[in-house]
Design a protein around this motif. Structure first.
Motif, PDB file in Angstrom:
ATOM      1  N   LYS A   1      -2.523  -5.811   9.190  1.00 44.57           N
ATOM      2  CA  LYS A   1      -2.139  -4.517   9.762  1.00 44.57           C
ATOM      3  C   LYS A   1      -0.669  -4.197   9.494  1.00 44.57           C
ATOM      4  O   LYS A   1       0.173  -5.088   9.442  1.00 44.57           O
ATOM      5  CB  LYS A   1      -2.411  -4.490  11.263  1.00 44.57           C
ATOM      6  CG  LYS A   1      -3.887  -4.508  11.574  1.00 44.57           C
ATOM      7  CD  LYS A   1      -4.144  -4.380  13.054  1.00 44.57           C
ATOM      8  CE  LYS A   1      -5.656  -4.392  13.286  1.00 44.57           C
ATOM      9  NZ  LYS A   1      -5.996  -4.229  14.678  1.00 44.57           N
ATOM     10  N   VAL A   2      -0.407  -2.901   9.364  1.00 45.00           N
ATOM     11  CA  VAL A   2       0.954  -2.417   9.148  1.00 45.00           C
ATOM     12  C   VAL A   2       1.790  -2.681  10.394  1.00 45.00           C
ATOM     13  O   VAL A   2       1.359  -2.404  11.512  1.00 45.00           O
ATOM     14  CB  VAL A   2       0.946  -0.905   8.826  1.00 45.00           C
ATOM     15  CG1 VAL A   2       2.366  -0.365   8.739  1.00 45.00           C
ATOM     16  CG2 VAL A   2       0.182  -0.626   7.546  1.00 45.00           C
TER      17      VAL A   2
ATOM     18  N   THR B   1       0.824  -1.214   0.000  1.00 46.68           N
ATOM     19  CA  THR B   1       0.000   0.000   0.000  1.00 46.68           C
ATOM     20  C   THR B   1       0.858   1.264   0.000  1.00 46.68           C
ATOM     21  O   THR B   1       0.356   2.349  -0.252  1.00 46.68           O
ATOM     22  CB  THR B   1      -0.947   0.033   1.218  1.00 46.68           C
ATOM     23  OG1 THR B   1      -0.168   0.006   2.419  1.00 46.68           O
ATOM     24  CG2 THR B   1      -1.910  -1.144   1.194  1.00 46.68           C
ATOM     25  N   HIS B   2       2.143   1.115   0.241  1.00 48.34           N
ATOM     26  CA  HIS B   2       3.036   2.277   0.220  1.00 48.34           C
ATOM     27  C   HIS B   2       3.457   2.640  -1.193  1.00 48.34           C
ATOM     28  O   HIS B   2       3.463   3.804  -1.562  1.00 48.34           O
ATOM     29  CB  HIS B   2       4.280   2.020   1.077  1.00 48.34           C
ATOM     30  CG  HIS B   2       5.365   3.024   0.836  1.00 48.34           C
ATOM     31  ND1 HIS B   2       6.524   2.711   0.161  1.00 48.34           N
ATOM     32  CD2 HIS B   2       5.453   4.341   1.148  1.00 48.34           C
ATOM     33  CE1 HIS B   2       7.278   3.796   0.085  1.00 48.34           C
ATOM     34  NE2 HIS B   2       6.659   4.786   0.672  1.00 48.34           N
TER      35      HIS B   2
ATOM     36  N   ALA C   1       4.706   2.114   5.045  1.00 49.49           N
ATOM     37  CA  ALA C   1       3.277   1.865   4.808  1.00 49.49           C
ATOM     38  C   ALA C   1       2.457   2.423   5.968  1.00 49.49           C
ATOM     39  O   ALA C   1       2.882   2.377   7.119  1.00 49.49           O
ATOM     40  CB  ALA C   1       3.011   0.372   4.666  1.00 49.49           C
ATOM     41  N   THR C   2       1.264   2.933   5.647  1.00 52.52           N
ATOM     42  CA  THR C   2       0.358   3.430   6.675  1.00 52.52           C
ATOM     43  C   THR C   2      -1.020   2.791   6.565  1.00 52.52           C
ATOM     44  O   THR C   2      -1.817   2.908   7.481  1.00 52.52           O
ATOM     45  CB  THR C   2       0.216   4.963   6.609  1.00 52.52           C
ATOM     46  OG1 THR C   2      -0.237   5.333   5.303  1.00 52.52           O
ATOM     47  CG2 THR C   2       1.545   5.648   6.903  1.00 52.52           C
ATOM     48  N   CYS C   3      -1.294   2.120   5.448  1.00 49.73           N
ATOM     49  CA  CYS C   3      -2.594   1.465   5.241  1.00 49.73           C
ATOM     50  C   CYS C   3      -2.413  -0.048   5.251  1.00 49.73           C
ATOM     51  O   CYS C   3      -1.474  -0.574   4.652  1.00 49.73           O
ATOM     52  CB  CYS C   3      -3.195   1.876   3.903  1.00 49.73           C
ATOM     53  SG  CYS C   3      -3.583   3.615   3.784  1.00 49.73           S
ATOM     54  N   SER C   4      -3.327  -0.737   5.894  1.00 50.93           N
ATOM     55  CA  SER C   4      -3.300  -2.199   5.971  1.00 50.93           C
ATOM     56  C   SER C   4      -3.562  -2.827   4.608  1.00 50.93           C
ATOM     57  O   SER C   4      -4.067  -2.181   3.690  1.00 50.93           O
ATOM     58  CB  SER C   4      -4.370  -2.675   6.953  1.00 50.93           C
ATOM     59  OG  SER C   4      -4.117  -2.186   8.233  1.00 50.93           O
TER      60      SER C   4
ATOM     61  N   ARG D   1      -5.502  -6.264   2.717  1.00 54.71           N
ATOM     62  CA  ARG D   1      -6.563  -7.234   2.969  1.00 54.71           C
ATOM     63  C   ARG D   1      -5.954  -8.616   3.138  1.00 54.71           C
ATOM     64  O   ARG D   1      -4.960  -8.948   2.494  1.00 54.71           O
ATOM     65  CB  ARG D   1      -7.549  -7.259   1.793  1.00 54.71           C
ATOM     66  CG  ARG D   1      -8.427  -6.038   1.712  1.00 54.71           C
ATOM     67  CD  ARG D   1      -9.361  -6.159   0.522  1.00 54.71           C
ATOM     68  NE  ARG D   1      -8.566  -6.273  -0.698  1.00 54.71           N
ATOM     69  CZ  ARG D   1      -8.548  -5.363  -1.666  1.00 54.71           C
ATOM     70  NH1 ARG D   1      -9.297  -4.309  -1.591  1.00 54.71           N
ATOM     71  NH2 ARG D   1      -7.787  -5.524  -2.729  1.00 54.71           N
TER      72      ARG D   1
ATOM     73  N   TYR E   1       3.862  -6.028   6.991  1.00 57.91           N
ATOM     74  CA  TYR E   1       2.455  -6.267   7.305  1.00 57.91           C
ATOM     75  C   TYR E   1       2.314  -7.579   8.056  1.00 57.91           C
ATOM     76  O   TYR E   1       3.039  -8.540   7.786  1.00 57.91           O
ATOM     77  CB  TYR E   1       1.628  -6.361   6.016  1.00 57.91           C
ATOM     78  CG  TYR E   1       1.747  -5.171   5.116  1.00 57.91           C
ATOM     79  CD1 TYR E   1       0.871  -4.097   5.229  1.00 57.91           C
ATOM     80  CD2 TYR E   1       2.741  -5.122   4.147  1.00 57.91           C
ATOM     81  CE1 TYR E   1       0.987  -3.005   4.394  1.00 57.91           C
ATOM     82  CE2 TYR E   1       2.859  -4.029   3.301  1.00 57.91           C
ATOM     83  CZ  TYR E   1       1.980  -2.977   3.431  1.00 57.91           C
ATOM     84  OH  TYR E   1       2.087  -1.880   2.602  1.00 57.91           O
TER      85      TYR E   1
END
Length: 105
Positions: free
Chosen positions: A77-78, A46-47, A83-86, A88, A71
């Motif tokens: 979860k990060v 997500t980064h 990265a700041t967003c998890s 799926r 993750y």
């Protein structure tokens, strides 16, 4: 199991610590094995929009090779910036020799 279950690979296709990109899914999904457990996850950091399957599994975490974002394979979860967003994560079922991923309906 829901009707949106896809076959990811054969049980003997991956050794512990290995992963691969799953073919035939709309969204990029990876499958990996760590500590004898199977994990299915969004195969996209997500980064920086890079396939996580190009990285490494370390325990129950996956690390992106570009900038070291990490993750949790169980929750998505990060665990380490940038990265700041998890990501799926998806339920995995082993039936016979098949590793199956349960996708959202």
């Amino acid at each position: 199991m829901n009707p949106n279950t896809v076959r990811a690979c054969a049980v003997d296709e991956l050794k512990d610590g290995e992963m691969l990109a799953v073919a035939g899914t709309v969204d990029p999904i990876g499958i990996g094995k760590a500590g004898g457990e199977w994990f299915a996850f969004e195969n996209n950091c997500t980064h920086d929009d890079f396939p996580l399957t190009e990285g490494v599994i370390d325990g129950a975490e996956i690390e992106c090779p570009l900038h070291g974002a990490r993750y949790c394979l169980k929750t998505g979860k990060v665990r380490a910036v940038p990265a700041t967003c998890s990501i799926r994560v998806y339920p995995v079922h082993v039936i016979g020799n098949d590793v199956l991923i349960e996708l959202p309906v």
